[in-house]
Design a protein around this motif. Structure first.
Motif, PDB file in Angstrom:
ATOM      1  N   ASP A  95       0.855  -1.293   0.326  1.00  0.00           N
ATOM      2  CA  ASP A  95       0.082  -0.048   0.001  1.00  0.00           C
ATOM      3  C   ASP A  95       0.893   0.958   0.320  1.00  0.00           C
ATOM      4  O   ASP A  95       0.674   2.083   0.878  1.00  0.00           O
ATOM      5  N   PRO A  96       1.498   1.530  -1.597  1.00  0.00           N
ATOM      6  CA  PRO A  96       2.174   2.673  -1.882  1.00  0.00           C
ATOM      7  C   PRO A  96       1.367   3.552  -0.869  1.00  0.00           C
ATOM      8  O   PRO A  96       2.699   4.860  -0.520  1.00  0.00           O
ATOM      9  N   GLU A  97       0.726   3.887  -1.504  1.00  0.00           N
ATOM     10  CA  GLU A  97      -0.525   4.958  -1.137  1.00  0.00           C
ATOM     11  C   GLU A  97      -0.175   5.665   0.462  1.00  0.00           C
ATOM     12  O   GLU A  97      -0.224   7.001   0.691  1.00  0.00           O
ATOM     13  N   GLY A 134       6.604  -6.005 -10.365  1.00  0.00           N
ATOM     14  CA  GLY A 134       7.358  -5.612  -9.908  1.00  0.00           C
ATOM     15  C   GLY A 134       7.003  -5.271  -9.272  1.00  0.00           C
ATOM     16  O   GLY A 134       8.265  -4.336  -8.283  1.00  0.00           O
ATOM     17  N   GLY A 135       7.611  -3.804 -10.836  1.00  0.00           N
ATOM     18  CA  GLY A 135       7.731  -2.362 -10.856  1.00  0.00           C
ATOM     19  C   GLY A 135       7.130  -1.681 -10.683  1.00  0.00           C
ATOM     20  O   GLY A 135       6.380  -1.716 -11.213  1.00  0.00           O
ATOM     21  N   TRP A 136       8.113  -0.350 -10.513  1.00  0.00           N
ATOM     22  CA  TRP A 136       7.127   1.115 -10.912  1.00  0.00           C
ATOM     23  C   TRP A 136       6.858   1.423 -12.567  1.00  0.00           C
ATOM     24  O   TRP A 136       7.949   1.231 -12.510  1.00  0.00           O
ATOM     25  N   ASN A 137       5.926   1.935 -13.298  1.00  0.00           N
ATOM     26  CA  ASN A 137       6.051   2.447 -14.247  1.00  0.00           C
ATOM     27  C   ASN A 137       5.535   3.628 -14.340  1.00  0.00           C
ATOM     28  O   ASN A 137       4.790   4.187 -13.074  1.00  0.00           O
ATOM     29  N   ASP A 138       5.566   4.520 -14.873  1.00  0.00           N
ATOM     30  CA  ASP A 138       4.929   5.400 -15.150  1.00  0.00           C
ATOM     31  C   ASP A 138       3.448   5.687 -14.802  1.00  0.00           C
ATOM     32  O   ASP A 138       2.977   6.776 -14.492  1.00  0.00           O
ATOM     33  N   ALA A 139       2.663   5.134 -15.267  1.00  0.00           N
ATOM     34  CA  ALA A 139       0.713   4.664 -14.953  1.00  0.00           C
ATOM     35  C   ALA A 139       0.856   4.545 -13.242  1.00  0.00           C
ATOM     36  O   ALA A 139      -0.110   5.136 -12.912  1.00  0.00           O
ATOM     37  N   LEU A 140       1.991   3.895 -13.208  1.00  0.00           N
ATOM     38  CA  LEU A 140       1.438   3.493 -11.163  1.00  0.00           C
ATOM     39  C   LEU A 140       2.261   4.243 -10.042  1.00  0.00           C
ATOM     40  O   LEU A 140       1.293   5.110  -9.356  1.00  0.00           O
ATOM     41  N   ASP A 142       1.834   7.717 -11.391  1.00  0.00           N
ATOM     42  CA  ASP A 142       1.196   9.396 -11.665  1.00  0.00           C
ATOM     43  C   ASP A 142      -0.357   9.181 -11.055  1.00  0.00           C
ATOM     44  O   ASP A 142      -0.998   9.707 -10.769  1.00  0.00           O
ATOM     45  N   ALA A 143      -0.579   7.326 -10.728  1.00  0.00           N
ATOM     46  CA  ALA A 143      -1.896   7.728  -9.767  1.00  0.00           C
ATOM     47  C   ALA A 143      -1.474   7.562  -8.279  1.00  0.00           C
ATOM     48  O   ALA A 143      -1.538   8.510  -7.517  1.00  0.00           O
ATOM     49  N   LEU A 144      -0.005   7.048  -7.953  1.00  0.00           N
ATOM     50  CA  LEU A 144       0.532   7.705  -6.463  1.00  0.00           C
ATOM     51  C   LEU A 144       0.148   8.943  -6.415  1.00  0.00           C
ATOM     52  O   LEU A 144       0.080   9.774  -4.881  1.00  0.00           O
ATOM     53  N   LEU A 145       1.066   9.315  -7.403  1.00  0.00           N
ATOM     54  CA  LEU A 145       0.979  11.346  -7.008  1.00  0.00           C
ATOM     55  C   LEU A 145      -0.478  12.195  -7.065  1.00  0.00           C
ATOM     56  O   LEU A 145       0.035  13.079  -7.061  1.00  0.00           O
ATOM     57  N   ALA A 146      -1.048  11.410  -8.063  1.00  0.00           N
ATOM     58  CA  ALA A 146      -2.100  12.530  -8.727  1.00  0.00           C
ATOM     59  C   ALA A 146      -2.830  13.171  -7.163  1.00  0.00           C
ATOM     60  O   ALA A 146      -3.882  14.358  -7.101  1.00  0.00           O
ATOM     61  N   PRO A 147      -2.610  12.440  -6.464  1.00  0.00           N
ATOM     62  CA  PRO A 147      -3.086  12.906  -5.220  1.00  0.00           C
ATOM     63  C   PRO A 147      -3.347  14.119  -4.532  1.00  0.00           C
ATOM     64  O   PRO A 147      -3.602  15.342  -3.544  1.00  0.00           O
ATOM     65  N   TYR A 148      -1.911  14.253  -4.936  1.00  0.00           N
ATOM     66  CA  TYR A 148      -0.571  15.999  -4.318  1.00  0.00           C
ATOM     67  C   TYR A 148      -0.650  16.407  -5.970  1.00  0.00           C
ATOM     68  O   TYR A 148       0.547  17.244  -5.809  1.00  0.00           O
ATOM     69  N   ALA A 149      -1.579  16.709  -6.602  1.00  0.00           N
ATOM     70  CA  ALA A 149      -1.050  17.061  -7.997  1.00  0.00           C
ATOM     71  C   ALA A 149      -0.736  18.673  -7.368  1.00  0.00           C
ATOM     72  O   ALA A 149      -1.355  19.596  -6.021  1.00  0.00           O
ATOM     73  N   GLY A 150       0.337  19.307  -7.650  1.00  0.00           N
ATOM     74  CA  GLY A 150       0.274  21.136  -7.534  1.00  0.00           C
ATOM     75  C   GLY A 150       1.878  20.768  -6.085  1.00  0.00           C
ATOM     76  O   GLY A 150       2.204  21.968  -6.090  1.00  0.00           O
ATOM     77  N   HIS A 151       2.202  19.943  -5.541  1.00  0.00           N
ATOM     78  CA  HIS A 151       3.166  19.588  -4.459  1.00  0.00           C
ATOM     79  C   HIS A 151       3.836  18.937  -4.849  1.00  0.00           C
ATOM     80  O   HIS A 151       4.620  18.618  -3.962  1.00  0.00           O
TER      81      HIS A 151
END
Length: 176
Positions: A95-97, A134-140, A142-151
């Motif tokens: 749960d990285p979020e 197993g690894g991260w990609n741009d889509a993952l 993007d989803a992780l950082l979406a709640p922090y847009a602007g930050h």
């Protein structure tokens, strides 16, 4: 190369007192050698003992407080640290979020959380569970950082000189 990016981001944020969640064998020592007051957290006794041994070898064990705790439930007050570090941990948690949100909780308003995580299988480890591959990609990411847009004040893919990009590096500033 990751350490240089990490230290620059912490200095740029004016951090002094930091929390390193999922403290690795070496990052806490590098941070302490650079003058930061470090609290290193990991759920693993073995990881903490290894980090202590390395810090002792480099003469900075007295500048690092080691604490066993889950990244999802940090036993610290809101805003207790100037900044936080999540290097090479997000790919290991289900749960990285929650981990990013928890790190931001214990950072002061205006502080930053500095993160790095491997791109796809750039650093294969059977314990990478961030995705089916197993690894991260741009889509993952993007989803992780979406709640922090602007930050998100920095986001890049970095690599050692002469190699393909192998690591996402990003910095999230906590809202003031």
């Amino acid at each position: 190369w990751r350490a240089k990016s990490l230290l620059k981001a912490l200095h740029d944020a004016g951090a002094k007192k930091i929390i390193d969640v999922g403290i690795s064998e070496i990052y806490g020592t590098i941070e302490a050698l650079d003058g930061f007051e470090v609290t290193g957290v990991d759920v693993s006794d073995t990881a903490l003992e290894t980090a202590k041994l390395i810090a002792t070898k480099w003469g900075v064990a007295d500048k690092i407080t080691f604490r066993q705790a889950w990244a999802q439930h940090l036993p610290f007050a809101d805003g207790e640290f100037d900044s936080g570090v999540l290097c090479e941990i997000l790919e290991h948690v289900p749960d990285p979020e929650v981990v990013l949100k928890e790190a931001l909780r214990v950072v002061k308003p205006g502080g930053v959380v500095v993160c790095s995580t491997p791109v796809e299988h750039a650093h294969f480890d059977p314990f990478h569970i961030a995705s089916e591959s197993g690894g991260w990609n741009d889509a993952l990411l993007d989803a992780l950082l979406a709640p922090y847009a602007g930050h998100v004040i920095q986001r890049e893919t970095i690599a050692e000189e002469g190699t393909e990009p192998s690591c996402y590096f990003f910095v999230v500033r906590k809202a003031p």
